[in-house]
Design a protein around this motif. Structure first.
Motif, PDB file in Angstrom:
ATOM      1  N   MET A 119       0.821  -1.210   0.000  1.00 32.11           N
ATOM      2  CA  MET A 119       0.000   0.000   0.000  1.00 32.11           C
ATOM      3  C   MET A 119       0.852   1.256   0.000  1.00 32.11           C
ATOM      4  O   MET A 119       1.879   1.317   0.686  1.00 32.11           O
ATOM      5  N   THR A 120       0.424   2.230  -0.768  1.00 34.43           N
ATOM      6  CA  THR A 120       0.919   3.595  -0.650  1.00 34.43           C
ATOM      7  C   THR A 120      -0.199   4.393   0.034  1.00 34.43           C
ATOM      8  O   THR A 120      -1.281   3.859   0.290  1.00 34.43           O
ATOM      9  N   PRO A 121       0.015   5.670   0.324  1.00 32.03           N
ATOM     10  CA  PRO A 121      -1.086   6.455   0.914  1.00 32.03           C
ATOM     11  C   PRO A 121      -2.307   6.572   0.010  1.00 32.03           C
ATOM     12  O   PRO A 121      -3.391   6.934   0.483  1.00 32.03           O
ATOM     13  N   HIS A 122      -2.159   6.281  -1.295  1.00 36.66           N
ATOM     14  CA  HIS A 122      -3.257   6.463  -2.237  1.00 36.66           C
ATOM     15  C   HIS A 122      -3.773   5.164  -2.851  1.00 36.66           C
ATOM     16  O   HIS A 122      -4.956   5.072  -3.193  1.00 36.66           O
ATOM     17  N   THR A 123      -2.901   4.179  -2.995  1.00 39.23           N
ATOM     18  CA  THR A 123      -3.253   2.972  -3.747  1.00 39.23           C
ATOM     19  C   THR A 123      -2.831   1.725  -2.982  1.00 39.23           C
ATOM     20  O   THR A 123      -1.716   1.669  -2.448  1.00 39.23           O
ATOM     21  N   ALA A 124      -3.727   0.737  -2.959  1.00 42.01           N
ATOM     22  CA  ALA A 124      -3.424  -0.551  -2.323  1.00 42.01           C
ATOM     23  C   ALA A 124      -3.624  -1.661  -3.348  1.00 42.01           C
ATOM     24  O   ALA A 124      -4.527  -1.589  -4.187  1.00 42.01           O
ATOM     25  N   ALA A 125      -2.774  -2.685  -3.268  1.00 42.92           N
ATOM     26  CA  ALA A 125      -2.870  -3.789  -4.226  1.00 42.92           C
ATOM     27  C   ALA A 125      -2.499  -5.094  -3.554  1.00 42.92           C
ATOM     28  O   ALA A 125      -1.627  -5.134  -2.682  1.00 42.92           O
ATOM     29  N   ALA A 126      -3.185  -6.166  -3.970  1.00 39.78           N
ATOM     30  CA  ALA A 126      -2.920  -7.507  -3.448  1.00 39.78           C
ATOM     31  C   ALA A 126      -2.635  -8.448  -4.604  1.00 39.78           C
ATOM     32  O   ALA A 126      -3.273  -8.356  -5.662  1.00 39.78           O
ATOM     33  N   ALA A 127      -1.670  -9.341  -4.391  1.00 42.17           N
ATOM     34  CA  ALA A 127      -1.330 -10.342  -5.401  1.00 42.17           C
ATOM     35  C   ALA A 127      -1.273 -11.711  -4.732  1.00 42.17           C
ATOM     36  O   ALA A 127      -0.820 -11.840  -3.588  1.00 42.17           O
ATOM     37  N   TRP A 128      -1.710 -12.721  -5.456  1.00 40.94           N
ATOM     38  CA  TRP A 128      -1.664 -14.111  -4.972  1.00 40.94           C
ATOM     39  C   TRP A 128      -1.305 -15.022  -6.121  1.00 40.94           C
ATOM     40  O   TRP A 128      -1.675 -14.754  -7.274  1.00 40.94           O
ATOM     41  N   MET A 129      -0.571 -16.086  -5.814  1.00 43.84           N
ATOM     42  CA  MET A 129      -0.389 -17.139  -6.805  1.00 43.84           C
ATOM     43  C   MET A 129      -0.383 -18.494  -6.116  1.00 43.84           C
ATOM     44  O   MET A 129      -0.033 -18.628  -4.932  1.00 43.84           O
ATOM     45  N   GLY A 130      -0.803 -19.503  -6.855  1.00 41.09           N
ATOM     46  CA  GLY A 130      -0.896 -20.862  -6.335  1.00 41.09           C
ATOM     47  C   GLY A 130      -1.632 -21.728  -7.340  1.00 41.09           C
ATOM     48  O   GLY A 130      -1.942 -21.297  -8.455  1.00 41.09           O
ATOM     49  N   TYR A 131      -1.938 -22.943  -6.926  1.00 39.43           N
ATOM     50  CA  TYR A 131      -2.679 -23.864  -7.782  1.00 39.43           C
ATOM     51  C   TYR A 131      -4.114 -23.985  -7.289  1.00 39.43           C
ATOM     52  O   TYR A 131      -4.374 -23.971  -6.081  1.00 39.43           O
ATOM     53  N   ASP A 132      -5.030 -24.139  -8.215  1.00 37.77           N
ATOM     54  CA  ASP A 132      -6.434 -24.304  -7.836  1.00 37.77           C
ATOM     55  C   ASP A 132      -6.648 -25.554  -6.999  1.00 37.77           C
ATOM     56  O   ASP A 132      -7.547 -25.605  -6.160  1.00 37.77           O
ATOM     57  N   ASP A 133      -5.835 -26.581  -7.233  1.00 35.56           N
ATOM     58  CA  ASP A 133      -6.007 -27.837  -6.491  1.00 35.56           C
ATOM     59  C   ASP A 133      -5.121 -27.916  -5.256  1.00 35.56           C
ATOM     60  O   ASP A 133      -4.950 -28.984  -4.664  1.00 35.56           O
ATOM     61  N   ASP A 134      -4.534 -26.794  -4.835  1.00 30.59           N
ATOM     62  CA  ASP A 134      -3.717 -26.711  -3.614  1.00 30.59           C
ATOM     63  C   ASP A 134      -2.397 -27.472  -3.708  1.00 30.59           C
ATOM     64  O   ASP A 134      -1.816 -27.841  -2.685  1.00 30.59           O
ATOM     65  N   THR A 135      -1.896 -27.697  -4.900  1.00 29.91           N
ATOM     66  CA  THR A 135      -0.615 -28.379  -5.047  1.00 29.91           C
ATOM     67  C   THR A 135       0.493 -27.578  -4.365  1.00 29.91           C
ATOM     68  O   THR A 135       0.560 -26.355  -4.483  1.00 29.91           O
ATOM     69  N   SER A 136       1.394 -28.276  -3.684  1.00 31.78           N
ATOM     70  CA  SER A 136       2.513 -27.625  -3.006  1.00 31.78           C
ATOM     71  C   SER A 136       3.550 -27.145  -4.006  1.00 31.78           C
ATOM     72  O   SER A 136       3.804 -27.780  -5.030  1.00 31.78           O
ATOM     73  N   GLN A 137       4.169 -25.997  -3.685  1.00 34.52           N
ATOM     74  CA  GLN A 137       5.261 -25.464  -4.505  1.00 34.52           C
ATOM     75  C   GLN A 137       6.542 -25.351  -3.690  1.00 34.52           C
ATOM     76  O   GLN A 137       7.456 -24.605  -4.040  1.00 34.52           O
ATOM     77  N   GLU A 138       6.629 -26.117  -2.602  1.00 33.54           N
ATOM     78  CA  GLU A 138       7.736 -25.986  -1.668  1.00 33.54           C
ATOM     79  C   GLU A 138       9.082 -26.312  -2.311  1.00 33.54           C
ATOM     80  O   GLU A 138      10.093 -25.673  -2.014  1.00 33.54           O
ATOM     81  N   LYS A 139       9.103 -27.283  -3.209  1.00 36.70           N
ATOM     82  CA  LYS A 139      10.368 -27.710  -3.809  1.00 36.70           C
ATOM     83  C   LYS A 139      11.023 -26.614  -4.645  1.00 36.70           C
ATOM     84  O   LYS A 139      12.214 -26.650  -4.915  1.00 36.70           O
ATOM     85  N   TYR A 140      10.229 -25.609  -5.051  1.00 39.22           N
ATOM     86  CA  TYR A 140      10.783 -24.536  -5.873  1.00 39.22           C
ATOM     87  C   TYR A 140      11.191 -23.329  -5.038  1.00 39.22           C
ATOM     88  O   TYR A 140      11.671 -22.333  -5.581  1.00 39.22           O
ATOM     89  N   HIS A 141      10.975 -23.425  -3.715  1.00 39.09           N
ATOM     90  CA  HIS A 141      11.376 -22.367  -2.780  1.00 39.09           C
ATOM     91  C   HIS A 141      10.721 -21.028  -3.118  1.00 39.09           C
ATOM     92  O   HIS A 141      11.305 -19.963  -2.892  1.00 39.09           O
TER      93      HIS A 141
END
Length: 708
Positions: free
Chosen positions: A620-642
């Motif tokens: 967030m800045t004083p004027h603009t806020a933004a959210a980002a997310w990434m992942g798999y729809d089926d909840d697959t783990s991405q741990e091996k890629y750090h």
């Protein structure tokens, strides 16, 4: 002769004649009643409103979408080019201004043609008859329908003037490709307004009237050219255009590039979201046929940038995963099939579809709540599920600001030392409790052994990411380093209910379990709600809900609804500032450091869930806020890629670099009641003048440390 005369004067003959006449009159009356029963009152045409297109505009007035079953825009006759009007009269009804609704000559000519050809193909209808058929009747070629058409045409002629009839006709006529009326057709075939049409373009539209499919310039350019030239020739013969205009119009090229369908044009997730808001409110009929003007909060230029960058970065991550599995994908084709190549099968068809990373991204105005960008996934055509508003995902450590706010409300300061120590929790069937806080991890593991086989107890030993604990650290540094142990220990100290109360005041409505793990983001929430709640802290403690629609007007410009700001004070401006000031440190020195390259004050928080199933960054800045997310729809783990929330912060930054380029680099305003003191960041006490590590910290007045 006498007998005939006697018979003709007999009572029987007179009676029979009268009966026959009566039956004829009765039959005629019944027939006419049947004819008129299928004809609506002509005065309904005065109130007739054709199916109109509802238009959606972005914040800058750009047309970004149309809701329509029939693509149509109604325009007055004076806005329709004279060449177009003359062309229609020349080709469809040369005696339009002379007849009373139907043409006997035209009907006889059509009848003779049908007899010669053996098919009921030529109709011989005037413009008025075509209008009556298009508005009130069917397209079936039946004698009864034809009679009704003539009767209705005569009534229309008595009720309306010729210019009014021509205006209705030009706004009603179907011209192919879903375009009803000449304005929609001009946009569909030439991407122009009516006033911009040339004589040749007007003639092409006129040529479409008898058979839009056969004379479509994209499907049948040669036929379309011949038909257009015929229209131009007839217009010249009837004196509507000169020989010079005729040759000039014939030399005009046909439109070559057909407008592309919506496909994955920017903003489709946003469009679907507002449809879900408006359709229950106004009804399907009004939204899709009522000609509404819908003015939204979306910035379509920013939306396009966000979609392009997010898709590019997720495609790069896909390529990394695919490479590790021996799968080759075309980096330039986000829709390419993927498969694992076996020896000797390099040219075999794809056998395996590799799961693709998904993402979501939202931008909103900090103060008003106006949503500027909404990306619900990588491709709306492939998946209409909106991950920004419909997906319920664990926020991970991006939930921690709610815990830290609860601590501030309980008297903690950014310099308060909090414990980053190994802790074991056990659940006795009713509540969670902690073991000895002074034990080390080895001792806690030994203590846990006695409970492992018992069904009555549940034991949980949280850890920091990486497994390291620092003992006692300041509240600020704990947030910057996203310390899990501090989060659960804070909840244990101040109570989960107080954290839930903070989250509710901030704007979260999702179920939140009153457990120590709540501080690690184990609840599932929606991105849009999470963004709105965290933005409350950037807005000085004032909460505003996200909103998407500025106003809605009907087809006459009457305002049906208009957004009214609704603000609610959730937290004191002092506590909100202290938290935001600590969240700035997450970007300056912590897991959100990728956003530092924007070279402006940004408060943020990363979030990574267990096994790296969800990776967040909210900034967030004083004027603009933004959210980002990434992942798999089926909840697959991405741990091996750090990959972590810091990974998401990198492409969040790339998007926001474009979105914030014209925004001033303002810092968050300091409210009254805040003072600043230099402290030692390790001890939380006042720093000596010569301390090389001294740090300027914010405090509510009267709460700064007093000792060195």
């Amino acid at each position: 002769m006498y007998r005939i005369q006697k018979f003709l004067t007999s009572k029987l003959f007179v009676f029979s004649l009268l009966c026959g006449l009566f039956l004829c009159i009765l039959g005629g009356a019944v027939f006419m009643r049947y004819i008129f029963s299928g004809i609506p009152p002509v005065y309904e045409m005065e109130e007739y409103t054709p199916s109109l297109t509802s238009k959606v505009f972005d914040r800058n007035g750009k047309l970004i979408h149309e809701f329509s079953i029939e693509k149509r825009s109604v325009v007055p006759l004076e806005e329709i080019p004279v060449d177009l009007q003359n062309g229609v009269v020349a080709m469809e009804d040369r005696v339009f201004f002379q007849h009373a609704g139907f043409s006997v000559r035209g009907i006889l000519r059509a009848l003779l043609n049908d007899i010669v050809t053996g098919r009921a193909k030529q109709g011989g209808s005037t413009l008025t008859q075509q209008l009556s058929r298009g508005v009130f009747l069917t397209q079936q070629k039946k004698i009864i329908r034809k009679i009704r058409e003539i009767v209705l045409a005569v009534q229309i002629e008595h009720r309306f003037s010729k210019p009014e009839i021509l205006q209705l006709y030009l706004n009603e006529i179907y011209l192919g490709s879903g375009a009803y009326g000449v304005k929609a057709a001009a946009k569909r075939y030439f991407n122009k307004e009516l006033s911009e049409l040339t004589t040749g373009e007007a003639a092409l539209l006129v040529g479409l009237i008898p058979s839009p499919g056969n004379y479509n310039p994209f499907a049948n350019p040669q036929r379309a050219r011949e038909r257009r030239n015929l229209v131009l020739q007839v217009m010249h013969e009837q004196g509507y255009i000169s020989a010079e205009d005729l040759q000039k119009a014939k030399a005009e090229p046909l439109p070559e590039k057909e407008p592309t369908p919506d496909g994955d044009k920017p903003g489709l997730y946003f469009i679907e979201h507002i449809r879900r808001i408006l359709e229950p409110k106004y009804g399907t009929e009004t939204l899709w046929k009522g000609g509404l003007n819908i003015y939204t909060t979306l910035d379509i230029d920013q939306q396009a940038v966000a979609e392009e960058i997010m898709n590019k970065k997720l495609q790069e991550f896909d390529a990394v995963i695919a490479k590790g599995m021996g799968i080759e994908i075309d980096p330039n084709d986000p829709e390419a099939d993927t498969h694992k190549a076996e020896p000797g099968e390099e040219n075999a068809p794809p056998r395996e579809e590799y799961p693709r990373l998904q993402g979501a991204f939202m931008v909103r105005d900090v103060k008003s709540g106006a949503v500027r960008v909404m990306v619900g996934g990588r491709s709306f055509t492939q998946s209409k599920f909106n991950r920004a508003t419909q997906a319920k995902r664990q926020p991970g450590s991006s939930f921690k600001p709610y815990v830290w706010m609860a601590a501030l409300q309980q008297g903690y300061t950014p310099a308060t030392l909090v414990k980053d120590l190994p802790t074991m929790f056990y659940f006795d069937g009713r509540n969670w409790h902690t073991f000895d806080e002074n034990a080390d991890l080895y001792s806690l593991d030994l203590a846990a052994q006695s409970f492992i086989g018992s069904k009555a107890f549940t034991v949980w030993v949280p850890q920091n990411y990486g497994g390291r604990s620092d003992g006692w650290i300041t509240l600020r540094r704990a947030l910057e380093k996203s310390k899990n142990l501090v989060a659960v220990n804070l909840i244990d100290a101040i109570g989960a209910r107080k954290v839930i109360d903070v989250a509710r005041k901030a704007g979260l409505t999702a179920p939140l379990p009153p457990v120590p793990a709540l501080g690690l983001g184990v609840a599932v929430i929606n991105m849009d709600e999470h963004l709105a709640a965290l933005t409350t802290f950037a807005n000085g403690g004032i909460h505003t809900d996200n909103y998407y629609i500025e106003r809605v007007e009907d087809n006459n410009g009457r305002i049906l609804e208009e957004h009214i700001a609704n603000e609610r004070e959730a937290f004191t401006p002092q506590n909100a500032y202290l938290l935001i000031n600590m969240m700035k440190g997450v970007v300056q020195r912590g897991s959100g450091a990728a956003a530092n390259r924007l070279k402006r004050p940004i408060a943020g928080k990363t979030g990574t869930t267990q096994s790296h199933r969800d990776m967040w960054f909210v900034g967030m800045t004083p004027h603009t806020a933004a959210a980002a997310w990434m992942g798999y729809d089926d909840d697959t783990s991405q741990e091996k890629y750090h990959w972590t929330g810091s990974t998401t912060a990198r492409w969040w930054t790339e998007i926001m670099e474009q979105i914030l380029k014209d925004e001033p680099a303002d810092d968050f305003a300091v409210p009254e009641g805040i003072s600043f003191s230099y402290i030692n960041p390790n001890t939380g006490k006042l720093a000596t003048p010569t301390d090389p590590n001294k740090f300027l910290e914010a405090f509510k007045k009267g709460t700064a440390p007093t000792s060195f």
